[in-house]
Design an enzyme around this catalytic site. Sequence first.
Site, mmCIF file in Angstrom:
data_model
loop_
_atom_site.group_PDB
_atom_site.id
_atom_site.type_symbol
_atom_site.label_atom_id
_atom_site.label_comp_id
_atom_site.label_asym_id
_atom_site.label_seq_id
_atom_site.Cartn_x
_atom_site.Cartn_y
_atom_site.Cartn_z
ATOM 1 N N HIS A 85 0.781 -1.630 -0.219
ATOM 2 C CA HIS A 85 -0.408 0.571 0.007
ATOM 3 C C HIS A 85 0.909 1.254 -0.491
ATOM 4 O O HIS A 85 0.557 2.163 -0.903
ATOM 5 C CB HIS A 85 -1.271 -0.152 0.918
ATOM 6 C CG HIS A 85 -1.881 1.096 1.597
ATOM 7 N ND1 HIS A 85 -3.427 1.295 0.961
ATOM 8 C CD2 HIS A 85 -1.718 2.662 1.667
ATOM 9 C CE1 HIS A 85 -3.673 2.133 0.863
ATOM 10 N NE2 HIS A 85 -3.009 2.790 1.545
ATOM 11 N N GLU A 86 2.223 1.148 0.477
ATOM 12 C CA GLU A 86 2.686 2.417 0.820
ATOM 13 C C GLU A 86 3.260 2.775 -0.094
ATOM 14 O O GLU A 86 3.926 3.930 -0.256
ATOM 15 C CB GLU A 86 3.856 2.766 2.376
ATOM 16 C CG GLU A 86 2.281 2.253 3.513
ATOM 17 C CD GLU A 86 1.565 3.331 3.818
ATOM 18 O OE1 GLU A 86 1.712 4.973 2.426
ATOM 19 O OE2 GLU A 86 0.314 3.700 4.367
ATOM 20 N N HIS B 73 1.522 3.677 -2.818
ATOM 21 C CA HIS B 73 2.029 5.499 -2.825
ATOM 22 C C HIS B 73 3.167 6.106 -3.366
ATOM 23 O O HIS B 73 2.760 7.065 -3.962
ATOM 24 C CB HIS B 73 1.654 5.916 -1.323
ATOM 25 C CG HIS B 73 0.354 5.808 -1.220
ATOM 26 N ND1 HIS B 73 -0.872 5.904 -1.853
ATOM 27 C CD2 HIS B 73 -0.265 5.774 -0.026
ATOM 28 C CE1 HIS B 73 -1.711 5.896 -1.720
ATOM 29 N NE2 HIS B 73 -1.599 5.142 0.076
#
Length: 216
Positions: free
Chosen positions: A7-8, A11
């Site tokens: 997820h990170e 980004h």
Amino acid sequence: MIAFTVHEFAHAYSAYKFGDKTAYDAGRVTLNPRVHLDVLGTILILVAGFGWAKPVPVNRGRFKYPRLMGIIVSAVGPLSNLLIAALGILALYVLNDTGILAASSVGVYKALIHFFNYLISINIMLLIFNLIPLPPLDGYRIIQDLVPVRVRIQMDQHVQWGMFIFLLIVFIPPLREVTLDPLFANSSKIIWALQGFYENFFSPYDWSKFVRDFNT
């Protein structure tokens, strides 16, 4: 660990590709879990079932199209969780169709089932949770980039109240029961939709033949 890390990374990587090196300079464009995991957030995930990772620093002013690219950078995090869940469901079907699960020992069979079930359910819950339009979640950032500038300025002026509401919902059980819990109840519908997608588009494929060809 897998869910938070991917997820990170999503980004950080998307922001870097759009021209913002803030996350890259901070060493966040990596799949190394130690870079992304927050100590307290990880401990809470283990003991309370809720936690967080380190937020990725993003400077939207460095994007060529700040609002459009800001929406994409915010959205790819939850979408990465959806992708992981989809791949988990596909992996379970492949293991089942090829007979690998049936040929496994009881211990291996249970371990694989538990692993993929947790992988799928946790990523779907993170998908839903991060799309809630409250700071500091991705859903709030997406709304910020969708609304007119004057509305965004007003939202920034009241962001502390959004944070306060967010903390109340998460950490007060009665509020969580009437807000987050009904929302998470929809996770099974998303899983069923992904399973239906597989059955319609992938089920006719002979996965046993794929495994045999791969081994040869």
